[in-house]
Design a protein around this motif. Structure first.
Motif, short mmCIF file in Angstrom:
data_model
loop_
_atom_site.label_atom_id
_atom_site.label_comp_id
_atom_site.label_asym_id
_atom_site.label_seq_id
_atom_site.Cartn_x
_atom_site.Cartn_y
_atom_site.Cartn_z
N PHE A 721 0.87 -1.26 0.03
CA PHE A 721 -0.01 -0.11 -0.07
C PHE A 721 0.74 1.19 0.02
CE2 PHE A 721 -2.40 -3.47 1.85
CZ PHE A 721 -3.61 -3.37 0.89
N CYS A 722 2.04 1.16 0.13
CA CYS A 722 2.95 2.22 0.19
C CYS A 722 4.28 1.83 -0.31
CB CYS A 722 3.27 3.18 1.14
SG CYS A 722 4.07 2.31 2.41
N ARG A 723 5.26 2.63 -0.79
CA ARG A 723 6.71 2.25 -1.06
C ARG A 723 7.59 2.56 0.02
NH1 ARG A 723 7.53 1.15 -6.20
NH2 ARG A 723 5.91 1.65 -7.74
N LEU A 724 8.65 1.85 0.15
CA LEU A 724 9.58 2.36 1.36
C LEU A 724 10.88 2.44 0.84
CD1 LEU A 724 8.92 -0.78 3.86
CD2 LEU A 724 7.62 1.45 4.09
N ILE A 725 11.58 3.63 1.34
CA ILE A 725 13.00 3.82 1.17
C ILE A 725 13.66 3.75 2.57
CG2 ILE A 725 14.58 5.47 0.47
CD1 ILE A 725 12.76 6.10 -1.87
N LYS A 726 14.51 3.02 2.98
CA LYS A 726 15.23 3.08 3.96
C LYS A 726 16.50 3.66 4.02
CE LYS A 726 17.08 -0.77 6.35
NZ LYS A 726 17.31 -1.90 6.91
N ILE A 727 16.76 4.46 4.79
CA ILE A 727 17.88 5.33 4.98
C ILE A 727 18.78 4.89 6.24
CG2 ILE A 727 19.25 7.71 5.05
CD1 ILE A 727 16.40 8.56 4.02
N THR A 728 20.13 4.16 5.99
CA THR A 728 20.78 3.81 6.95
C THR A 728 21.86 4.51 7.12
OG1 THR A 728 19.91 1.58 6.55
CG2 THR A 728 21.84 1.96 8.12
N LEU A 729 22.07 5.23 8.44
CA LEU A 729 23.42 5.97 8.80
C LEU A 729 24.16 5.09 9.62
CD1 LEU A 729 20.77 8.07 8.74
CD2 LEU A 729 22.34 9.65 9.27
N LYS A 730 25.53 5.31 9.34
CA LYS A 730 26.60 4.24 10.15
C LYS A 730 27.63 5.22 10.58
CE LYS A 730 25.85 0.10 7.77
NZ LYS A 730 26.43 -1.08 6.81
N HIS A 731 28.17 5.17 11.93
CA HIS A 731 29.26 5.67 12.36
C HIS A 731 29.83 5.42 13.41
CE1 HIS A 731 32.10 9.12 13.42
NE2 HIS A 731 32.14 9.30 12.17
N ARG A 732 31.26 5.40 13.82
CA ARG A 732 31.74 4.55 14.86
C ARG A 732 31.59 5.32 16.24
NH1 ARG A 732 35.81 0.97 13.22
NH2 ARG A 732 36.92 0.90 15.08
N ASP A 733 31.05 6.77 16.05
CA ASP A 733 31.00 7.56 17.21
C ASP A 733 29.54 7.77 17.62
OD1 ASP A 733 30.53 9.73 18.86
OD2 ASP A 733 32.15 10.82 17.85
N PHE A 734 28.92 7.34 18.81
CA PHE A 734 27.89 7.33 19.18
C PHE A 734 27.18 8.69 19.15
CE2 PHE A 734 24.39 7.23 22.29
CZ PHE A 734 23.77 6.33 21.95
N GLN A 735 27.55 9.58 19.92
CA GLN A 735 27.32 10.88 19.76
C GLN A 735 27.03 11.44 18.25
OE1 GLN A 735 26.83 12.00 22.97
NE2 GLN A 735 25.59 13.47 22.19
N LYS A 736 27.93 11.12 17.44
CA LYS A 736 27.90 11.69 16.43
C LYS A 736 26.56 11.07 15.34
CE LYS A 736 30.99 13.46 14.07
NZ LYS A 736 32.44 13.64 13.35
N PHE A 752 8.61 15.70 4.38
CA PHE A 752 7.85 14.81 4.26
C PHE A 752 6.78 14.39 5.37
CE2 PHE A 752 11.30 13.10 1.78
CZ PHE A 752 10.71 13.02 0.07
N GLN A 753 6.89 15.34 6.34
CA GLN A 753 5.90 15.23 7.74
C GLN A 753 6.03 13.80 8.12
OE1 GLN A 753 4.48 17.15 5.10
NE2 GLN A 753 5.64 18.89 5.70
N GLU A 754 4.66 13.34 8.23
CA GLU A 754 4.38 11.86 9.09
C GLU A 754 4.76 10.98 8.16
OE1 GLU A 754 0.45 13.06 7.04
OE2 GLU A 754 2.31 13.98 7.86
N GLN A 755 5.27 11.03 6.94
CA GLN A 755 5.82 9.84 6.23
C GLN A 755 7.09 9.44 6.72
OE1 GLN A 755 5.49 10.69 1.96
NE2 GLN A 755 3.90 11.75 2.09
N ASN A 774 18.20 3.85 11.71
CA ASN A 774 17.41 3.88 10.20
C ASN A 774 16.34 5.16 10.48
OD1 ASN A 774 18.68 1.56 9.42
ND2 ASN A 774 17.17 0.13 10.44
N ILE A 775 16.25 5.63 9.38
CA ILE A 775 15.04 6.30 8.93
C ILE A 775 14.15 5.62 7.83
CG2 ILE A 775 14.45 8.45 8.21
CD1 ILE A 775 17.07 9.52 9.57
N LEU A 776 12.79 5.52 7.91
CA LEU A 776 12.38 4.97 7.02
C LEU A 776 11.29 5.98 6.45
CD1 LEU A 776 11.77 1.99 6.16
CD2 LEU A 776 9.83 1.63 7.68
N VAL A 777 11.16 5.84 5.04
CA VAL A 777 10.34 7.05 4.34
C VAL A 777 9.31 5.99 3.69
CG1 VAL A 777 10.09 8.95 2.50
CG2 VAL A 777 12.33 8.40 3.79
N LYS A 778 8.18 6.43 4.11
CA LYS A 778 6.74 5.69 3.55
C LYS A 778 6.25 6.62 2.28
CE LYS A 778 5.06 2.79 7.57
NZ LYS A 778 4.38 2.72 8.30
#
Ligand code: ADP
Ligand code: ZN
Ligand code: ZN
Length: 817
Positions: A721-736, A752-755, A774-778
């Motif tokens: 019912f919708c498409r998904l794009i997942k954005i994954t961020l990675k870094h060694r530093d927790f704070q960052k 995209f507001q609530e999407q 992870n950030i998910l765009v619906k």
């Protein structure tokens, strides 16, 4: 001034321009490979896409090193396809190129070459002294880097000469060293057909009156065959009768016994013995006709056929008609490692027309398949391959078959392009004017949805071939069995009895446990401490066989502890269980039977998988325990019982597809039971016997599962019912990673507001010392995907221009499966 634009196999957005001479300008065609300098000291293999006379404005064009091809190795259709893939999956053309071309096409300065011969064979002429110099440089070592060859010859243009010695088979690229697996051919004995009638049998026994040892051999054969219908090994018969091979041979010479090698005969030994395409039964013929008819209206057809309904035979007949028309056909499989059985089946039908495109093959073989497809050779008219076969230079494709279309191994995770091969196959077929047949006993929800709204055609096979019944499923409440003290380790009494029964009949058993190792958690009984991986946020899995605690995410391992790291107590307890533990318990329960294990620990060697399959097929293993590897469309003839030790852990995975996947897994593994005459049995152990998925599986009700899951997807707004794009961020530093993901999440929410969902740490939030968010765009169906992607890329560009975020890695995953 003449120029050529090239794609480099690296993740940069744009094509690069190099300068060429006038002669080169008229020689170079798009699709030829050029060696070009890049960066300080690197040489890459690039791909020409355009020659022109427009000088680049912002940089000075360097000269190319070398033209590597006489004629293009990729065709214009492919370039189009690559462009689609790069755009759709938000990758660069260079990343697609790297995924697409066989490694051998991509020589570069860091590539390692290995010597294949100890001495240079006499019959090989090396016109070139430099070739000799390179081979001599191997003295005392086994590998060389191409950059070292450059130093040796004191110039950069070394690729052509390396290619000549690769072509002569003297050296190979490191990652490509090929070891052939020759399955052991085991000799078996059977009675010659003419002696199978009773009269002849007595005659034979009379005849052997004066050869008592041979007579005894024959009698031993009868008594062994009466006990078990398994094919009988020559060695075993000799041992049992205490006879010599000469005595056995005498019986063979007399025409009473026949020897056969199971590996070669295994397809025919249970009946079918023609290599013609099989005659379809009525249901199959009707399905084939319906598929053909559907192609008048639709480009894609789903064949939904229960396990062992004979889908493969339908594919085979369909494929044959396309091959007869002179079209190319692509047969896609989720994992090529798991195809031994299918390869031999297809080889029987299509012989020389079949080529397998396989990462296990040598450079040569892969390049050969590539060139055969490029030149539309007969011997590569039918290609069997995993997802990378999509990139072959087809130009005359008529049909793509996507077998087991629901499998999530069709999804490429890393590196980019992160494509879904089933979906990408549909686009490939569209671009080539070809048709697509998707096949599965448990279609993915998306595909079934597309079929039910009429986007794809739907054809069904509801009966197993030969009217064999679907296996009989029973759910076993293990909480209840525990209470009644009817558990032995992880086995319910019900399961043990069923195994005993099958073994007594000389039948085989498959047991499924979706976890490898001995147990996923080791816990101190005194203080509760459980050893964790220092690099990842997971507990270490206990592997008893190796005496180790191992991380399944990064490979970190330590010796098994003797006492608790935290409090020193020696009372350590295991929580949960994996295949190793099941195997161990089985050995105690059934000490007289052979037990095999199939998981990524036992199949690690190049041909580990084939070895286990062959041993199981040949009856050397009675009970096979394994992970989901067991589910992949295997066709064993003698398996009548499948046990699922614990259905609950798959159901509890935090993923919106967990229920769908559990249904598919259980249904597929059950489908291995009772594929011939006798009705199979499936026992499913669970603490949650009333779970709706288990109920649906137990009555083989795919549609009920589909409707219920679809309803949930609708309510919670998930695909289809919708498409998904997942954005994954990675870094060694927790704070960052915290700051970066919050910034990115906010920037996306502004558009995209609530999407937008997240940022959120995934269930395993740190792997190999990198934190993940992870950030998910619906994306609602009506919203333009193109515009959405543009907006996301814009946010990413802004993000990357912020100095403190520059080192954060970003992965984009379109249609995150
Ligand atoms: P599926 O792919 O649907 O699980 P298969 O194609 O593996 O099923 O078929 C199951 C078994 O039935 C195989 O051993 C196959 O050889 C046999 N079979 C299927 N169709 C036919 C046919 N038309 N004639 C003879 N044997 C068949
Ligand atoms: Zn402790
Ligand atoms: Zn780890």
């Amino acid at each position: 001034m003449y120029f050529v634009d090239v794609i480099l196999p690296i993740p940069v957005e744009k094509a690069f321009t190099y300068s060429i001479s006038e002669a080169e300008y008229s020689f170079i065609k798009p699709g030829m490979r050029l060696a070009v300098p890049f960066g300080k000291n690197k040489i890459y293999t690039s791909l020409a896409i355009r020659v022109h006379q427009e000088e680049p404005r912002i940089y000075e064009a360097k000269e190319i090193e070398q033209i590597l091809d006489e004629t293009p190795v990729i065709n214009p259709e492919q370039l189009n396809y690559w462009k689609w893939m790069a755009t759709y999956y938000m990758a660069t053309l260079g990343e697609v190129m790297r995924a697409a071309l066989p490694g051998a096409f991509l020589l570069e300065s860091e590539t390692i070459i290995k010597r294949l011969v100890q001495t240079i064979p006499e019959d090989i002429e090396l016109e070139d002294e430099e070739a000799l110099a390179i081979l001599q440089a191997f003295e005392g070592r086994t590998v060389l880097r191409i950059s070292e060859v450059m130093q040796l010859l004191d110039r950069k243009k070394v690729l052509p000469i390396i290619n000549t010695i690769i072509d002569k088979g003297l050296v190979a690229l490191d990652q490509e060293i090929y070891e052939a697996y020759r399955p052991k051919l085991v000799k078996y004995v059977r009675l010659a057909d003419s002696y199978k009638v009773e009269d002849k049998m007595h005659e034979a026994l009379d005849e052997l009156d004066r050869a008592p040892k041979q007579r005894e051999l024959l009698l031993t054969y009868f008594s062994l065959q009466a006990r078990s219908k398994k094919p009988l090994k020559a060695k075993e018969l000799q041992a049992q009768a205490q006879a010599s091979s000469a005595q056995l041979k005498a019986l063979v010479d007399k025409g009473i016994f026949e020897l056969f090698e199971l590996r070669q005969d295994r397809i025919s030994y249970k009946g079918a013995d023609d290599t013609q395409v099989k005659n379809l039964n009525d249901a199959q013929s009707a399905a084939l006709a319906a598929i053909n008819a559907s192609f008048e209206q639709h480009d894609v057809c789903l064949l939904h056929g229960v396990t062992a309904s004979g889908k493969t035979e339908v594919y085979v007949n369909l494929i044959k008609s396309y091959l007869d028309e002179g079209k190319q056909v692509l047969y896609l499989l989720p994992e090529i490692a798991l195809t031994t059985q299918l390869v031999s089946r297809l080889q029987e039908y299509f012989g020389n027309k079949l080529s397998v495109y396989h990462s296990k093959y040598t450079v040569h073989e892969r390049v050969e398949v590539w060139n055969n497809v490029l030149n539309k050779q007969d011997k590569a008219q039918l290609i069997l391959g995993a997802r990378s076969a999509l990139f072959l230079p087809f130009s005359n494709l008529g049909l793509v078959v996507v077998d087991e279309e629901h499998e999530n191994s069709y999804k490429q995770y890393d590196p980019a392009p992160r494509y879904q091969a089933r979906d990408a196959a549909i686009v490939l077929a569209y671009q080539q004017g070809a048709k697509v047949l998707l096949g599965s006993a448990t279609p993915s929800l998306e595909t079934y949805y597309n079929a039910s709204v009429g986007k794809y055609a739907l054809v069904e096979l509801k009966q197993r071939y030969g009217n064999i019944l679907m296996p009989e499923n029973t759910i076993i409440d293990i909480q209840d069995r525990h209470r009644k003290k009817k558990m032995n380790g992880h086995f319910s009494e019900d399961l043990i009895l069923a195994i005993q029964e099958a073994l007594q009949e000389g039948e085989q058993v498959i047991l499924f446990q979706n976890r490898r190792g001995y147990s996923p958690v080791l816990e101190c009984k005194t203080c509760g401490h459980a050893p964790q991986c220092p690099n990842c946020d997971v507990s270490l899995t206990y592997h008893k066989h190796r005496g180790q605690l191992r991380c399944h995410y990064c490979g970190y391992h330590i010796a098994m502890l003797e006492k608790c790291m935290a409090c020193g107590s020696i009372e350590l307890d295991t929580k949960g269980f994996g295949t190793e533990q099941v195997e161990g318990e089985l050995r105690q329960l059934f000490p007289d039977h052979n037990i095999g294990r199939m998981d990524s620990d036992t199949t690690r060697g190049k041909f580990g998988f084939e070895k286990i399959i062959t041993a199981f097929e040949q009856g050397e293993i009675d009970i096979l325990v394994g992970t989901q590897m067991l589910t992949k469309g295997l066709d064993f003839r003698n398996v009548t019982l499948v046990g699922i030790l614990n259905a609950d852990n798959m159901l509890n995975i935090p993923d919106f597809r967990a229920h769908e996947r559990s249904f598919q897994l259980i249904q597929q593994v059950s489908g291995r039971a009772g594929r011939t005459q006798k009705r199979g049995k499936v026992l499913i152990q669970s603490y949650n016997p009333h779970h709706q998925i288990l109920q649906q599986v137990s009555v083989n009700d795919y549609e009920a599962m589909y409707h219920e899951q679809l309803e949930e997807r609708h309510i919670y707004k998930y695909p289809p019912f919708c498409r998904l794009i997942k954005i994954t961020l990675k870094h060694r530093d927790f704070q960052k990673i915290e700051e970066a993901s919050i910034w990115m999440g906010q920037a996306l929410k502004n558009v995209f507001q609530e999407q937008i969902l997240g940022p959120e740490p995934p269930p395993i939030s740190r792997i190999r010392n990198e934190y993940h968010r992870n950030i998910l765009v619906k994306i609602p169906r009506k919203q333009s995907l193109e515009k959405t992607k543009k907006a996301i890329l814009k946010v990413r560009t802004t993000f990357s221009s912020i100095a403190q975020f520059r080192s954060v890695k970003i992965m984009l995953n379109v249609d995150n499966y």
